[in-house]
Design a protein around this motif. Structure first.
Motif, PDB file in Angstrom:
ATOM      1  N   LYS A  79       0.837  -1.211   0.000  1.00 16.74           N
ATOM      2  CA  LYS A  79       0.000   0.000   0.000  1.00 16.74           C
ATOM      3  C   LYS A  79       0.868   1.257   0.000  1.00 16.74           C
ATOM      4  CE  LYS A  79      -4.073   1.907   2.173  1.00 16.74           C
ATOM      5  NZ  LYS A  79      -5.039   1.880   3.254  1.00 16.74           N
ATOM      6  N   SER A  84      -2.705  -0.295  -5.695  1.00 15.39           N
ATOM      7  CA  SER A  84      -4.116  -0.001  -5.464  1.00 15.39           C
ATOM      8  C   SER A  84      -4.856  -1.294  -5.131  1.00 15.39           C
ATOM      9  CB  SER A  84      -4.724   0.687  -6.684  1.00 15.39           C
ATOM     10  OG  SER A  84      -4.285   0.055  -7.855  1.00 15.39           O
ATOM     11  N   PRO A  85      -5.921  -1.172  -4.340  1.00 15.20           N
ATOM     12  CA  PRO A  85      -6.690  -2.364  -3.984  1.00 15.20           C
ATOM     13  C   PRO A  85      -7.303  -2.996  -5.228  1.00 15.20           C
ATOM     14  CG  PRO A  85      -7.539  -0.383  -2.865  1.00 15.20           C
ATOM     15  CD  PRO A  85      -6.448   0.045  -3.781  1.00 15.20           C
TER      16      PRO A  85
END
Length: 165
Positions: A79, A84-85
Protein backbone atom coordinates in the motif's frame (compact mmCIF):
# COMPACT_ATOMS: atom_id res chain seq x y z
CA UNK A 1 7.50 -19.58 17.93
CA UNK A 2 10.99 -18.04 17.69
CA UNK A 3 12.51 -17.07 14.39
CA UNK A 4 11.37 -18.96 11.31
CA UNK A 5 12.67 -19.12 7.76
CA UNK A 6 10.30 -17.70 5.16
CA UNK A 7 10.42 -17.40 1.38
CA UNK A 8 8.83 -14.23 -0.01
CA UNK A 9 8.38 -13.55 -3.71
CA UNK A 10 8.50 -10.01 -5.06
CA UNK A 11 6.95 -9.07 -8.39
CA UNK A 12 6.44 -5.79 -10.24
CA UNK A 13 5.32 -4.84 -13.74
CA UNK A 14 4.66 -1.09 -13.50
CA UNK A 15 6.93 1.93 -13.16
CA UNK A 16 10.66 1.64 -12.42
CA UNK A 17 10.66 -2.09 -11.77
CA UNK A 18 14.21 -2.42 -10.40
CA UNK A 19 13.58 0.48 -8.05
CA UNK A 20 10.30 -1.14 -6.95
CA UNK A 21 12.10 -4.39 -6.08
CA UNK A 22 14.83 -2.54 -4.17
CA UNK A 23 12.31 -0.40 -2.26
CA UNK A 24 10.28 -3.47 -1.25
CA UNK A 25 13.46 -5.33 -0.30
CA UNK A 26 14.56 -2.45 1.94
CA UNK A 27 11.16 -2.41 3.65
CA UNK A 28 11.10 -6.18 4.16
CA UNK A 29 14.50 -5.95 5.88
CA UNK A 30 12.83 -4.16 8.78
CA UNK A 31 10.70 -7.27 9.51
CA UNK A 32 13.35 -9.94 9.22
CA UNK A 33 16.95 -10.62 8.33
CA UNK A 34 17.61 -11.50 4.71
CA UNK A 35 19.53 -14.78 4.48
CA UNK A 36 19.58 -15.08 0.69
CA UNK A 37 18.30 -13.27 -2.41
CA UNK A 38 17.45 -14.95 -5.69
CA UNK A 39 18.52 -13.46 -8.97
CA UNK A 40 16.00 -11.33 -10.85
CA UNK A 41 13.87 -12.86 -13.58
CA UNK A 42 11.74 -11.24 -16.28
CA UNK A 43 8.49 -13.09 -16.90
CA UNK A 44 5.31 -12.77 -18.87
CA UNK A 45 2.22 -11.96 -16.81
CA UNK A 46 0.75 -15.13 -15.31
CA UNK A 47 -3.00 -15.69 -15.43
CA UNK A 48 -3.91 -12.64 -17.52
CA UNK A 49 -2.83 -10.65 -20.58
CA UNK A 50 -0.74 -7.51 -20.37
CA UNK A 51 1.98 -5.81 -22.39
CA UNK A 52 3.91 -5.24 -19.16
CA UNK A 53 6.32 -8.03 -18.27
CA UNK A 54 7.17 -8.66 -14.64
CA UNK A 55 10.43 -8.58 -12.77
CA UNK A 56 10.38 -11.28 -10.09
CA UNK A 57 12.77 -12.26 -7.35
CA UNK A 58 12.64 -14.11 -4.07
CA UNK A 59 14.03 -13.68 -0.58
CA UNK A 60 14.80 -16.21 2.09
CA UNK A 61 14.40 -14.36 5.38
CA UNK A 62 14.37 -15.16 9.07
CA UNK A 63 11.58 -13.47 11.04
CA UNK A 64 9.97 -13.63 14.45
CA UNK A 65 6.60 -12.50 13.02
CA UNK A 66 3.92 -15.16 12.72
CA UNK A 67 2.47 -15.76 9.22
CA UNK A 68 -0.52 -13.41 9.64
CA UNK A 69 1.59 -10.64 11.18
CA UNK A 70 4.04 -10.93 8.30
CA UNK A 71 1.21 -10.86 5.74
CA UNK A 72 -0.15 -7.64 7.32
CA UNK A 73 3.31 -6.03 7.14
CA UNK A 74 3.70 -7.05 3.48
CA UNK A 75 0.27 -5.57 2.66
CA UNK A 76 1.32 -2.30 4.34
CA UNK A 77 4.48 -2.20 2.19
CA UNK A 78 2.39 -2.80 -0.96
CA UNK A 79 0.00 0.00 0.00
CA UNK A 80 2.81 2.45 0.89
CA UNK A 81 4.42 1.76 -2.48
CA UNK A 82 1.19 2.70 -4.26
CA UNK A 83 -0.44 -0.64 -4.98
CA UNK A 84 -4.12 0.00 -5.46
CA UNK A 85 -6.69 -2.36 -3.98
CA UNK A 86 -8.08 -5.02 -6.30
CA UNK A 87 -11.28 -3.83 -7.91
CA UNK A 88 -11.77 -7.05 -9.83
CA UNK A 89 -11.23 -10.67 -8.86
CA UNK A 90 -8.70 -11.36 -11.62
CA UNK A 91 -4.97 -10.64 -11.84
CA UNK A 92 -3.88 -7.17 -12.92
CA UNK A 93 -0.78 -5.02 -13.43
CA UNK A 94 0.80 -3.84 -10.20
CA UNK A 95 3.60 -1.73 -8.80
CA UNK A 96 4.49 -4.44 -6.29
CA UNK A 97 3.22 -7.86 -5.31
CA UNK A 98 4.61 -9.54 -2.20
CA UNK A 99 3.67 -13.16 -1.52
CA UNK A 100 4.65 -15.57 1.22
CA UNK A 101 5.59 -18.72 -0.69
CA UNK A 102 6.81 -20.84 2.21
CA UNK A 103 6.78 -20.30 5.97
CA UNK A 104 8.95 -23.02 7.49
CA UNK A 105 6.96 -25.63 9.37
CA UNK A 106 3.59 -24.01 8.63
CA UNK A 107 0.84 -25.42 6.48
CA UNK A 108 -2.39 -23.44 6.49
CA UNK A 109 -5.28 -22.35 4.29
CA UNK A 110 -7.64 -19.55 5.18
CA UNK A 111 -9.31 -16.80 3.19
CA UNK A 112 -6.36 -14.40 3.57
CA UNK A 113 -3.36 -16.70 3.44
CA UNK A 114 -2.37 -20.12 2.16
CA UNK A 115 1.01 -21.61 3.07
CA UNK A 116 2.70 -23.00 1.10
CA UNK A 117 1.34 -20.64 -1.59
CA UNK A 118 -1.41 -22.47 -3.50
CA UNK A 119 0.01 -21.68 -6.96
CA UNK A 120 3.70 -22.18 -6.15
CA UNK A 121 4.09 -25.36 -8.24
CA UNK A 122 2.10 -23.93 -11.19
CA UNK A 123 4.26 -20.87 -11.78
CA UNK A 124 7.59 -21.28 -13.53
CA UNK A 125 8.97 -18.03 -12.09
CA UNK A 126 8.20 -19.20 -8.52
CA UNK A 127 10.01 -22.47 -9.10
CA UNK A 128 13.03 -20.69 -10.64
CA UNK A 129 13.18 -18.44 -7.56
CA UNK A 130 13.11 -21.54 -5.33
CA UNK A 131 15.85 -23.15 -7.46
CA UNK A 132 18.00 -20.04 -6.93
CA UNK A 133 17.41 -20.08 -3.18
CA UNK A 134 17.69 -23.83 -2.51
CA UNK A 135 19.72 -25.22 -5.44
CA UNK A 136 18.82 -28.86 -5.98
CA UNK A 137 18.05 -29.54 -2.30
CA UNK A 138 14.67 -30.82 -1.19
CA UNK A 139 12.72 -27.69 -0.30
CA UNK A 140 11.34 -27.68 3.24
CA UNK A 141 7.55 -27.95 3.35
CA UNK A 142 7.30 -28.93 -0.35
CA UNK A 143 9.12 -32.29 -0.06
CA UNK A 144 10.56 -31.92 -3.54
CA UNK A 145 13.39 -30.13 -5.34
CA UNK A 146 12.75 -27.16 -7.62
CA UNK A 147 14.18 -29.13 -10.55
CA UNK A 148 11.68 -31.96 -10.07
CA UNK A 149 8.78 -29.50 -9.70
CA UNK A 150 9.91 -27.66 -12.86
CA UNK A 151 9.73 -30.94 -14.80
CA UNK A 152 6.09 -31.35 -13.71
CA UNK A 153 5.14 -27.69 -14.22
CA UNK A 154 2.83 -26.95 -17.17
CA UNK A 155 3.65 -23.22 -17.24
CA UNK A 156 5.27 -22.61 -20.63
CA UNK A 157 5.63 -18.84 -20.21
CA UNK A 158 8.92 -17.20 -21.09
CA UNK A 159 11.01 -16.54 -17.97
CA UNK A 160 14.44 -14.97 -18.53
CA UNK A 161 17.26 -14.40 -16.07
CA UNK A 162 18.11 -10.69 -16.22
CA UNK A 163 20.45 -10.17 -13.30
CA UNK A 164 23.11 -12.13 -11.49
CA UNK A 165 22.14 -10.64 -8.03
Amino acid sequence: MGEQKVVISLGTNLGDKLKNLNTALGNIESYGSILKKSRIFSSEPWGYNSENHFLNMGLLIKTSLDPNQLLRKLKIIEKQMGRSPKLIKSYQDRIIDLDILIYQGVSMVDEDLSIPHLKIKERKFSLLILKDLFGNKIIPDLNDSADKMLLKCNDKSNVVLIDEK
